[in-house]
Scaffold this motif. Structure first.
Motif, PDB file in Angstrom:
ATOM      1  N   LEU A 229       9.040 -10.656   5.322  1.00  0.00           N
ATOM      2  CA  LEU A 229       9.266  -9.370   5.977  1.00  0.00           C
ATOM      3  C   LEU A 229      10.606  -8.772   5.571  1.00  0.00           C
ATOM      4  O   LEU A 229      10.708  -7.577   5.285  1.00  0.00           O
ATOM      5  N   LEU A 230      11.641  -9.599   5.537  1.00  0.00           N
ATOM      6  CA  LEU A 230      12.965  -9.104   5.164  1.00  0.00           C
ATOM      7  C   LEU A 230      12.980  -8.582   3.728  1.00  0.00           C
ATOM      8  O   LEU A 230      13.639  -7.578   3.427  1.00  0.00           O
ATOM      9  N   SER A 231      12.233  -9.243   2.847  1.00  0.00           N
ATOM     10  CA  SER A 231      12.207  -8.795   1.450  1.00  0.00           C
ATOM     11  C   SER A 231      11.548  -7.425   1.308  1.00  0.00           C
ATOM     12  O   SER A 231      11.841  -6.683   0.362  1.00  0.00           O
ATOM     13  N   SER A 232      10.657  -7.080   2.256  1.00  0.00           N
ATOM     14  CA  SER A 232       9.983  -5.774   2.174  1.00  0.00           C
ATOM     15  C   SER A 232      10.981  -4.621   2.248  1.00  0.00           C
ATOM     16  O   SER A 232      10.752  -3.545   1.680  1.00  0.00           O
ATOM     17  N   LEU A 233      12.105  -4.837   2.939  1.00  0.00           N
ATOM     18  CA  LEU A 233      13.133  -3.787   3.026  1.00  0.00           C
ATOM     19  C   LEU A 233      13.722  -3.459   1.659  1.00  0.00           C
ATOM     20  O   LEU A 233      14.150  -2.326   1.408  1.00  0.00           O
ATOM     21  N   LEU A 234      13.742  -4.445   0.787  1.00  0.00           N
ATOM     22  CA  LEU A 234      14.384  -4.264  -0.515  1.00  0.00           C
ATOM     23  C   LEU A 234      13.512  -3.483  -1.493  1.00  0.00           C
ATOM     24  O   LEU A 234      13.979  -3.111  -2.570  1.00  0.00           O
TER      25      LEU A 234
ATOM     26  N   VAL B 215      12.895  -4.754  10.490  1.00  0.00           N
ATOM     27  CA  VAL B 215      13.994  -4.148  11.258  1.00  0.00           C
ATOM     28  C   VAL B 215      13.974  -4.665  12.691  1.00  0.00           C
ATOM     29  O   VAL B 215      15.029  -5.005  13.262  1.00  0.00           O
ATOM     30  N   VAL B 216      12.777  -4.732  13.274  1.00  0.00           N
ATOM     31  CA  VAL B 216      12.640  -5.263  14.635  1.00  0.00           C
ATOM     32  C   VAL B 216      13.117  -6.710  14.685  1.00  0.00           C
ATOM     33  O   VAL B 216      13.820  -7.121  15.622  1.00  0.00           O
TER      34      VAL B 216
END
Length: 470
Positions: free
Chosen positions: A416-421, A460-461
């Protein structure tokens, strides 16, 4: 002048791309998350999975000779422009961070060799002096690649052979010093927390094992520059088997020299500490010099691979066309400049955020997982749609299962965190489509954007509610 690459240069590019900094930190990295038994299982899973992936590359390069855009070219051919772009962006971002990590570990090694408690110059590769030195090395490499991919490949071939000397020296010394009773003292990891069982340990090795194999696609990424397309698959398989043998020997032999619970606390590059325990203070200098040579070679390889990504994407219409610019030597000037500016900015962040090699390892490994999965998925899709026979079906299924396993083993949080990139990359994709006067998202591609957006919102959540840092 022939600017095409032969089997030797392609194999050296694969080996040089894979064997960089990671191998020198493997003893501590693996011991910190897994017992000897879990490490053996982890290498077994990774070895089989990577063989499936390498065979997928080999089959696809032969079946689809017109696709010469590397990993992301297969994703684009199988699943459309947007998925192809996401694969390319993930690959490029991973390659860019790999180069940042190489610069960090070079100066961390200098810190290991020359820092004292009263005079810390290089630290963990994230001091001001380290950043200045890393920046200088970055732009020196920039100049070398501008001289042409052929020149860079020849230099990489020399450094690939040079880096083998300390690695073979270490393996021989560790094999002589290996003690079975040390290796089996805590075979299943009883020193770990009770909730961290053998299966959890195996999962814990996955991002580390993937990290050291990033670069397996080196020959595929530069396939448009290969003299003979059959050499691409051969170089990939040969490079994989060479690297796998070295990785397994380095990791397992170290655990028979130093107790894993002690090995887990070593400073990286931990291989230097292990060799020092075997032969004395010369050990850290042999490994330190070997690491610097190895990393500089790998850094050169990855500068070539990273700069190829925007160039090839621009050629395929999923990156702005200005990144097609090449100089007289055939180097992609705009693409190379974009990559190295981003590396320079990242070095500043590393210094101010205090990031380390291990942090960069996790992010870079996570970003490469989806591109690898898409290669296996395309091989599987091709086998089903075109009836290519049981061999390709078996290979594609094996590579796809391994890709899904990697995403599971790495953890949902990291995914999920990688999706921000991925979101900064949308600027380049939208600009490319605007230049062509085409809609950026067609048909099912809209669902891809929706899934990516939902994943980013969830990330983000997660950050807000759990306090997890990116």
């Amino acid at each position: 002048m022939d600017n095409k690459l032969g089997i030797g240069a392609l194999t050296a590019l694969v080996i040089g791309s894979m064997i960089g900094a990671g191998v020198f930190s493997l003893p501590q990295n693996m011991a910190s998350v897994a017992s000897p038994l879990a490490v053996m299982l982890g290498w077994g899973i990774t070895g089989i999975g990577m063989i499936f992936l390498a065979l997928s590359f080999q089959q696809l390069t032969e079946l689809k000779p017109k696709i010469d855009s590397g990993v992301f070219g297969f994703a684009r051919a199988g699943f459309g422009d947007f998925v192809g772009f996401c694969s390319a962006w993930g690959y490029w971002f991973s390659a860019m961070l790999a180069n940042v990590s190489y610069l960090v570990i070079v100066f961390s090694t200098l810190g290991l060799l020359f820092d004292t408690p009263d005079n810390v110059l290089f630290g963990s590769g994230n001091t001001v002096i380290s950043m200045i030195g890393a920046s200088a090395l970055l732009w020196i490499m920039h100049g070398l690649v501008l001289r042409g991919v052929k020149t860079a490949a020849l230099i990489n071939m020399v450094t690939t052979f040079a880096k083998m000397i300390p690695l073979i020296t270490f393996i021989i010394c560790a094999a002589i010093a290996f003690r079975w009773e040390t290796f089996t003292l805590d075979l299943t990891g009883l020193h770990f927390d009770a909730s961290y069982d053998l299966w959890a340990q195996v999962k814990g090795t996955m991002l580390i094992t993937v990290w050291v194999f990033i670069g397996i696609e080196g020959a595929v990424v530069v396939s448009s520059r290969a003299r003979n397309r059959k050499d691409i698959g051969r170089a990939t398989i040969l490079g994989l088997l060479t690297a796998l043998s070295i990785y397994v020997l380095v990791t397992l032999l170290s655990m028979g020299v130093i107790k894993p619970v002690e090995l887990a606390g070593y400073q990286n590059p931990s291989m230097a500490k292990v060799l020092t325990a075997i032969i004395g203070s010369w050990g850290q200098y042999i490994i330190g010099l070997g690491l610097i040579v190895s990393v500089c070679g790998a850094f050169l390889s990855w500068t070539v691979l990273a700069s190829e990504a925007p160039y090839l994407c621009a050629r395929d219409g999923i990156f702005p066309k200005k990144y097609l610019t090449q100089n007289k030597a055939g180097s992609p000037v705009k693409s190379l400049t974009l990559t190295n500016i981003c590396i320079q900015v990242s070095l500043v962040f590393v210094m101010y955020a205090g990031s380390t090699y291990d942090t960069l390892l996790i992010i870079a490994s996570e970003m490469i997982l989806v591109p690898y999965l898409l290669v296996g998925a395309y091989a599987l899709k091709l086998a089903i749609e075109q009836g290519k026979g049981s061999q390709l079906l078996f290979i594609g299924m094996g590579a796809s299962i391994y890709g899904i396993w990697l995403l599971y083993a790495s953890g949902l949080d990291y995914l999920l965190l990688s999706s921000l990139l991925y979101f900064p990359g949308l600027y380049f994709y939208l600009k490319a489509k605007k230049e062509q006067g085409r809609a950026p998202f067609i048909g099912k591609e809209k669902w891809g954007l929706i899934v990516l957006t939902m994943a980013a919102i969830a990330a983000v959540v997660l950050i807000v509610t759990s306090g997890i840092s990116v």
